[in-house]
Motif scaffolding. Structure first.
Motif, PDB file in Angstrom:
ATOM      1  N   TRP A 200      41.398  45.653  46.872  1.00  0.00           N
ATOM      2  CA  TRP A 200      41.415  44.611  48.100  1.00  0.00           C
ATOM      3  C   TRP A 200      40.517  44.844  48.837  1.00  0.00           C
ATOM      4  O   TRP A 200      40.568  46.289  49.570  1.00  0.00           O
ATOM      5  CB  TRP A 200      42.908  44.747  48.630  1.00  0.00           C
ATOM      6  N   LYS A 201      39.429  44.421  49.240  1.00  0.00           N
ATOM      7  CA  LYS A 201      38.358  44.677  50.062  1.00  0.00           C
ATOM      8  C   LYS A 201      37.820  43.606  50.918  1.00  0.00           C
ATOM      9  O   LYS A 201      37.393  42.529  49.940  1.00  0.00           O
ATOM     10  CB  LYS A 201      37.234  45.635  49.396  1.00  0.00           C
ATOM     11  N   PHE A 202      37.438  43.662  52.100  1.00  0.00           N
ATOM     12  CA  PHE A 202      36.875  42.510  52.880  1.00  0.00           C
ATOM     13  C   PHE A 202      37.767  41.271  52.625  1.00  0.00           C
ATOM     14  O   PHE A 202      37.272  40.106  52.414  1.00  0.00           O
ATOM     15  CB  PHE A 202      35.369  42.033  52.422  1.00  0.00           C
ATOM     16  N   GLY A 203      39.055  41.323  52.696  1.00  0.00           N
ATOM     17  CA  GLY A 203      39.920  40.238  52.643  1.00  0.00           C
ATOM     18  C   GLY A 203      40.012  39.420  51.190  1.00  0.00           C
ATOM     19  O   GLY A 203      40.463  38.182  51.305  1.00  0.00           O
ATOM     20  N   ALA A 204      39.845  40.072  50.138  1.00  0.00           N
ATOM     21  CA  ALA A 204      39.758  39.272  48.817  1.00  0.00           C
ATOM     22  C   ALA A 204      39.981  40.398  47.855  1.00  0.00           C
ATOM     23  O   ALA A 204      39.579  41.788  47.978  1.00  0.00           O
ATOM     24  CB  ALA A 204      38.546  38.727  48.431  1.00  0.00           C
ATOM     25  N   TRP A 205      40.600  39.921  46.534  1.00  0.00           N
ATOM     26  CA  TRP A 205      40.699  40.714  45.430  1.00  0.00           C
ATOM     27  C   TRP A 205      39.555  41.111  44.687  1.00  0.00           C
ATOM     28  O   TRP A 205      38.633  40.150  44.657  1.00  0.00           O
ATOM     29  CB  TRP A 205      41.765  40.172  44.516  1.00  0.00           C
ATOM     30  N   ARG A 206      39.388  42.317  44.217  1.00  0.00           N
ATOM     31  CA  ARG A 206      37.890  42.570  43.634  1.00  0.00           C
ATOM     32  C   ARG A 206      38.411  42.972  42.219  1.00  0.00           C
ATOM     33  O   ARG A 206      39.332  43.934  42.114  1.00  0.00           O
ATOM     34  CB  ARG A 206      37.292  43.641  44.348  1.00  0.00           C
ATOM     35  N   ASP A 207      37.499  42.618  41.307  1.00  0.00           N
ATOM     36  CA  ASP A 207      37.636  43.089  40.094  1.00  0.00           C
ATOM     37  C   ASP A 207      36.572  44.457  39.793  1.00  0.00           C
ATOM     38  O   ASP A 207      35.945  44.862  40.615  1.00  0.00           O
ATOM     39  CB  ASP A 207      36.898  42.239  38.963  1.00  0.00           C
ATOM     40  N   VAL A 208      36.953  45.178  38.561  1.00  0.00           N
ATOM     41  CA  VAL A 208      36.150  46.368  38.339  1.00  0.00           C
ATOM     42  C   VAL A 208      35.815  45.968  36.906  1.00  0.00           C
ATOM     43  O   VAL A 208      36.372  45.540  35.936  1.00  0.00           O
ATOM     44  CB  VAL A 208      36.902  47.573  38.161  1.00  0.00           C
ATOM     45  N   VAL A 209      34.360  46.041  36.558  1.00  0.00           N
ATOM     46  CA  VAL A 209      33.692  45.630  35.505  1.00  0.00           C
ATOM     47  C   VAL A 209      33.305  47.082  35.017  1.00  0.00           C
ATOM     48  O   VAL A 209      32.860  48.154  35.282  1.00  0.00           O
ATOM     49  CB  VAL A 209      32.080  44.903  35.725  1.00  0.00           C
TER      50      VAL A 209
ATOM     51  N   VAL B  90      31.900  52.191  36.090  1.00  0.00           N
ATOM     52  CA  VAL B  90      32.925  51.589  36.526  1.00  0.00           C
ATOM     53  C   VAL B  90      32.400  50.891  37.851  1.00  0.00           C
ATOM     54  O   VAL B  90      32.523  51.247  38.854  1.00  0.00           O
ATOM     55  CB  VAL B  90      33.943  52.331  36.762  1.00  0.00           C
ATOM     56  N   ILE B  91      32.025  49.560  37.828  1.00  0.00           N
ATOM     57  CA  ILE B  91      31.253  48.781  38.669  1.00  0.00           C
ATOM     58  C   ILE B  91      32.336  47.991  39.579  1.00  0.00           C
ATOM     59  O   ILE B  91      32.831  47.018  39.156  1.00  0.00           O
ATOM     60  CB  ILE B  91      30.423  47.715  37.904  1.00  0.00           C
ATOM     61  N   GLY B  92      32.384  48.441  40.972  1.00  0.00           N
ATOM     62  CA  GLY B  92      33.085  47.464  41.745  1.00  0.00           C
ATOM     63  C   GLY B  92      32.665  45.986  41.794  1.00  0.00           C
ATOM     64  O   GLY B  92      31.421  45.854  42.234  1.00  0.00           O
ATOM     65  N   ASP B  93      33.532  44.976  41.777  1.00  0.00           N
ATOM     66  CA  ASP B  93      33.386  43.823  42.016  1.00  0.00           C
ATOM     67  C   ASP B  93      32.457  43.153  40.907  1.00  0.00           C
ATOM     68  O   ASP B  93      31.312  43.329  40.780  1.00  0.00           O
ATOM     69  CB  ASP B  93      32.603  43.587  43.157  1.00  0.00           C
ATOM     70  N   SER B  94      33.075  42.131  39.998  1.00  0.00           N
ATOM     71  CA  SER B  94      32.327  41.507  39.023  1.00  0.00           C
ATOM     72  C   SER B  94      31.429  40.269  39.783  1.00  0.00           C
ATOM     73  O   SER B  94      30.518  40.005  38.826  1.00  0.00           O
ATOM     74  CB  SER B  94      33.405  40.521  38.201  1.00  0.00           C
TER      75      SER B  94
END
Length: 173
Positions: free
Chosen positions: A149-158, A120-124
């Motif tokens: 939501w991290k560092f001012g941006a939406w992040r995906d999970v791969v 379950v990888i943070g950030d595509s």
């Protein structure tokens, strides 16, 4: 050549420092405040208490990475599926040590009875983690878009998966 081995209590300072760097500077974890060493000790004890592996990669006496797995979900039907976590020190990036550590984790997880290992990888955009998992035989199964939501941006999970041993071809019991 690194030594891949089970973690020890005296590895916790290095483990905590490696993870803190990823919390503060990376998107592979969605934690935003680095946990204290005591918190990391509690987390490690939880993993080991379940009979699951918690490994480190050491070179020249220095811990340069750690990896572990924990049950994917707490309900009994999930008891053969685990989620892996792997973090490397900046000094060890790009040296192939992460792949060796992940391969050892897969072997140890299989020995512990895990039939499916999930990433379950943070950030595509996390090319390093996605790449090491692909190299270790994990396949891509999906992306959850904009869930962190991290560092001012939406992040995906791969999401990636790897069957271990007989996988789902036989009964695990």
């Amino acid at each position: 050549m690194p030594l891949i081995r089970p973690s020890h209590d005296d590895d916790l300072a290095a483990i905590t420092a490696i993870y803190a760097h990823h919390v503060l500077h990376g998107t592979g974890t969605f934690e935003t405040e680095p946990p204290a060493e005591a918190d990391m000790a509690t987390r490690r004890a939880d993993v080991l208490g379940k009979g699951l592996p918690y490994l480190v990669a050491e070179q020249d006496g220095q811990v340069l990475g750690f990896a572990y797995c924990n049950w994917f979900k707490p309900r009994p039907a999930y008891r053969f599926s685990a989620e892996d976590s792997i973090y490397m020190a900046q000094a060890a990036r790009g040296m192939g040590m992460g792949r060796q550590l992940l391969d050892a984790l897969c072997t140890a997880a299989e020995a512990a009875g895990v039939r499916k290992l999930l990433a379950v990888i943070g950030d595509s955009a996390n090319a390093g983690s996605i790449g090491v998992h692909q190299a270790a035989g994990f396949t891509h199964i999906g992306v959850m878009r904009s869930v962190g939501w991290k560092f001012g941006a939406w992040r995906d999970v791969v999401l990636m998966e790897k069957p271990l041993g007989a996988g789902d071809t036989t009964s695990p019991e």
